[in-house]
Design a protein around this motif. Sequence first.
Motif, mmCIF file in Angstrom:
data_model
loop_
_atom_site.group_PDB
_atom_site.id
_atom_site.type_symbol
_atom_site.label_atom_id
_atom_site.label_comp_id
_atom_site.label_asym_id
_atom_site.label_seq_id
_atom_site.Cartn_x
_atom_site.Cartn_y
_atom_site.Cartn_z
ATOM 1 N N THR A 59 0.841 -1.196 0.000
ATOM 2 C CA THR A 59 0.000 0.000 0.000
ATOM 3 C C THR A 59 0.874 1.242 0.000
ATOM 4 N N LYS A 65 -6.101 2.732 -4.155
ATOM 5 C CA LYS A 65 -5.502 1.956 -3.061
ATOM 6 C C LYS A 65 -6.370 0.737 -2.749
ATOM 7 N N PHE A 66 -5.716 -0.369 -2.478
ATOM 8 C CA PHE A 66 -6.397 -1.587 -2.058
ATOM 9 C C PHE A 66 -5.822 -2.021 -0.704
ATOM 10 N N ARG A 67 -6.294 -3.162 -0.218
ATOM 11 C CA ARG A 67 -5.838 -3.601 1.107
ATOM 12 C C ARG A 67 -4.329 -3.804 1.171
ATOM 13 N N ARG A 101 -10.600 -4.746 -5.828
ATOM 14 C CA ARG A 101 -11.662 -3.903 -5.276
ATOM 15 C C ARG A 101 -12.620 -4.726 -4.410
ATOM 16 N N ASP A 117 -12.029 -7.542 -2.854
ATOM 17 C CA ASP A 117 -11.351 -7.923 -1.606
ATOM 18 C C ASP A 117 -11.328 -6.754 -0.620
ATOM 19 N N THR A 118 -11.092 -5.571 -1.143
ATOM 20 C CA THR A 118 -11.037 -4.382 -0.286
ATOM 21 C C THR A 118 -12.410 -4.067 0.310
ATOM 22 N N GLU A 119 -13.448 -4.212 -0.520
ATOM 23 C CA GLU A 119 -14.810 -3.962 -0.037
ATOM 24 C C GLU A 119 -15.220 -4.967 1.037
ATOM 25 N N ASP A 155 -9.696 -2.766 7.161
ATOM 26 C CA ASP A 155 -8.259 -2.648 6.874
ATOM 27 C C ASP A 155 -7.904 -1.356 6.146
ATOM 28 N N MET A 156 -8.914 -0.588 5.745
ATOM 29 C CA MET A 156 -8.657 0.657 5.010
ATOM 30 C C MET A 156 -8.795 1.876 5.904
#
Length: 324
Positions: free
Chosen positions: A178, A217-219, A313, A315-317, A322-323
């Motif tokens: 990240t 940005k992602f996890r 995306r 996975d991040t959602e 974690d964001m």
Amino acid sequence: MTQEINLKSEITATQTGQRLDQAVAELFPDYSRTRIKEWILAGNVFIDGIAITRPREKVLESQIVEVNATIEEETQAEAQQIDLDIVYEDDHIIVINKQAGLVVHPGAGNSDGTLMNALLHHCPEIEHVPRAGIVHRLDKDTTGLMVVAKTVEAQTHLVAALQAREITREYEAIVIGTMTAGGTVDEPIGRHATKRTHMAVTHSGRPAVTHYRVAEKFRAHTRLRLRLETGRTHQIRVHMAYIGHVLVGDPVYGGRPKPPKAASEAFIETLKNFKRQALHAVRLELAHPYTCEVMSWLAPVPDDMVQLTKALRKDTEEHPEDML
């Protein structure tokens, strides 16, 4: 095959006292100083009918300069019918959206099936241009925009523009880790000290500058937009690895799958199945070598990178904590 070059011009008052190679380069700007020096040394340049083989020879107003030379065909590759995604073409240049897996030049392990073979089939007269008109390269598994010159004059102009940093090349990439902000990597690149097929940041290398900004940005990953000032071999891949953010899928510089904690099996499989560096030349801008018109092209991000981005995306959602 060879191409005959026959040029003739007159030394101007402002050129009096100049070196021959300098004056000839000004009179015939479609040809590089290196090529002109080679012609002089070979006895292909004449002043008032007399062959001059000294590049430092001083010239005088009203002298007649002639160049009678040949350009040898430098391309040894054979023409092959290979599909190309041509974004733009005229009498001077071709802009191609290169697919993954296509090698640019024949070489060890890739004697044919390359972009050069395809160009020779698509445009047979390009065999008269050094390197079949190829001005800059993309790695085998990097996709996106490349410009190719169809004439020696166009190639000379484009190479000079590249060296003067007058051609804009922008890339999309997905890297591991990240990143919080963009920046610039200004570090020289040369051959790796022990791994001869690798490049590395080294004090003995050539200057290399890469600008980057965060696009998404992602996890545990970041999508970047990058712009090159220079064009060293593997430049983006080496510079990103140098700052600790290797490109996803990069087999050379360590882009092995690194799924974040609690990732789904589907997401882990998506990472494992992405087998090339996640790098795409998305935008190209240059001044046309003949018309001087500023031209710009965009190449859509290829489907494999689109699908990777969608998986990142999702996975991040699924893990918004974690964001924070």
